[in-house]
Design a protein around this motif. Sequence first.
Motif, mmCIF file in Angstrom:
data_model
loop_
_atom_site.group_PDB
_atom_site.id
_atom_site.type_symbol
_atom_site.label_atom_id
_atom_site.label_comp_id
_atom_site.label_asym_id
_atom_site.label_seq_id
_atom_site.Cartn_x
_atom_site.Cartn_y
_atom_site.Cartn_z
ATOM 1 N N UNK A 263 0.801 -1.226 0.000
ATOM 2 C CA UNK A 263 0.000 0.000 0.000
ATOM 3 C C UNK A 263 0.831 1.272 0.000
ATOM 4 N N UNK A 264 2.149 1.169 0.237
ATOM 5 C CA UNK A 264 2.879 2.407 0.524
ATOM 6 C C UNK A 264 3.018 3.304 -0.689
ATOM 7 N N UNK A 265 3.147 2.706 -1.867
ATOM 8 C CA UNK A 265 3.498 3.531 -3.011
ATOM 9 C C UNK A 265 2.267 4.010 -3.770
ATOM 10 N N UNK A 266 2.056 5.325 -3.745
ATOM 11 C CA UNK A 266 0.963 5.893 -4.524
ATOM 12 C C UNK A 266 1.247 5.739 -6.003
ATOM 13 N N UNK A 267 2.517 5.894 -6.376
ATOM 14 C CA UNK A 267 2.891 5.799 -7.788
ATOM 15 C C UNK A 267 2.531 4.430 -8.354
ATOM 16 N N UNK A 268 2.895 3.365 -7.617
ATOM 17 C CA UNK A 268 2.647 2.022 -8.131
ATOM 18 C C UNK A 268 1.144 1.744 -8.234
#
Lengths: 404, 200
Positions: A263-268
């Motif tokens: 969940x951490x990466x908004x980009x991914x």
Amino acid sequence: MKFLHDILEKQRPLFERGGKFEKLYYLFEAIETFLFTPAEVTKPKGVQVRDAIDLKRLMMTVVIAMIPCLIFGIWNVGEQHYIATGKVGSFWDKFLFGAIKVIPIILVAYASGGTVEVIFAIIRKHPINEGFLVTGLLIPLIMPATIPLWQVALATVFAVLVAKEVFGGTGMNILNVAMTARAFLYFAYPSDISGEVWVVSDGEKFVDGYSGATALAIAASVSAANPSTNSTTLITDALTAANNGMFSFYNLFMGFVPGSIGETSTLMALIGAAIMISCGVASWKIIFSVFLGAYLTGIIFNLIPGEPRPYFCLPAHYHLVMGGLAFGAVFMATDPVSSAQTEIGKWIYGFLIGFLTVLIRVKNPAYPEGIMLAVLLMNVLAPLIDFYVVQANKRKRLKRALAV
Amino acid sequence: MELLIRSTFVDNMIFAYFLGMCSYLAVSKKVNTALGLGLAVVFVLTLTVPLNWLINEYVLRPGALSWISPDFATVDLSFLTFIVFIAVISGFVQLIEMVIERFSPALYAALGIFLPLIAVNCSILGASLFMIGRSYDFGNSIIFGFGSGLGWLLAIVALAAIREKMKYSNVPAPLRGLGITFILVGLMSLGFLGFMGMKI
């Protein structure tokens, strides 16, 4: 491939009606259709829907869209471990460390979810489909890497059983299955899933001054500790100060922070969204309106005068990159079964998810993250939204028909 | 306003206290019927809670009668609380029953036995008792009654909409009907847990 196909074909009579393993036919059918295109096609005559997307392809597209999050998540678990223990490692060291932590969780989720699915398929005689590949991958991605494996198994079994199979299987569930699994763990074993430390330590000590808390936990604790400050920068300062500037806006967006695996990466998550939207699998309206709802709510909280809690003053764009909002908006809210089905309903549904997420984060000290409960609550209310959208449409058309 | 939100969402009669379940489960098959019953419950709650507040304040609670004469200051009629509250509620239910029968016979037929049964709907008596237990003042009791009713209304129409959608579900035979509804209500309250502990 031919040889694999021959092996399968040779077994076929065993599983068909009258064969020795007649009862296990759907297991056979599932393995066959996982590996090969089914032989039956729609007959050329008659009314039919012509569309390249069937349930199989739809589910596999979602799985593919999750892969960026997964790979990044695996690497990030390693990265966070190396940062926390103050060691230096190469890209592959981090990736390997992450893989050792994450792969077992995925295997356990697949094995336990798959077992329940197969048992139900055999007893209830319905085909097994790729839905559980999606659920089984979503569940690990929303767990912290420190989660005990037996809890993953328990939550997966609970969610597949109670949230999906008792309603009749794929396409008939009311709540999002993966979110139910997480909510189950959240309320059953809160210390393991909402604890303070989200980084795998493996017995090694953390470097001094490092805390494994997530950005949301830091924001909530800072906000609670200074209830009467009205500073707009208090939380962003605290975030920037923690762990040597780890929680800058850029890092939160890219995902180089502690948190659940995927969940951490908004980009991914946005890459996943792009894949799903371009393939026509997910509704851009829902994704967009979740972000819009969260952003506008953040701004409204900024504008409320005289509210002395610093969380109110957190710049609205931070809400979009912190925690699991992006992941939830892209992969959870868009679940085509449990979300709203009507087009206007999707806007309302998404907007309210965004609104509730920020509301729970800011207003509810009991939960640092709101997206999980916001999605579940809106899953509950989605049929109601649909009902009234349909009613309004009926009335409109009736009026038009009567006017002519 | 705070109390309204609190009683509608945070302390939802259904999902936080599981009160008023019998008619909740029985009349939630169609949205329109559910809406009718929900509105009836809102109406009854909004009127009975403040009325019961007045009765409690000036008749029933220990020393309530001292406004008549100081001699009554020691009289404690609170043992009559349940029976008086139920009488008030039944009176209102009777009233609303007559109104619905007059103006919407279709709804009256659809609600059937569950309309008079509002009288023994636990959420309505429950709201009156909560109102005493939490010592609200008169204004608050109106808001609280209205909010609780609204929460109940929201819960029942949401459940009814889900059950209309679930007509297409292939629920295992032993669970059809009430069984799956119980599971469903449990899952719904999981969704409502997001409000639990919210500071308004």
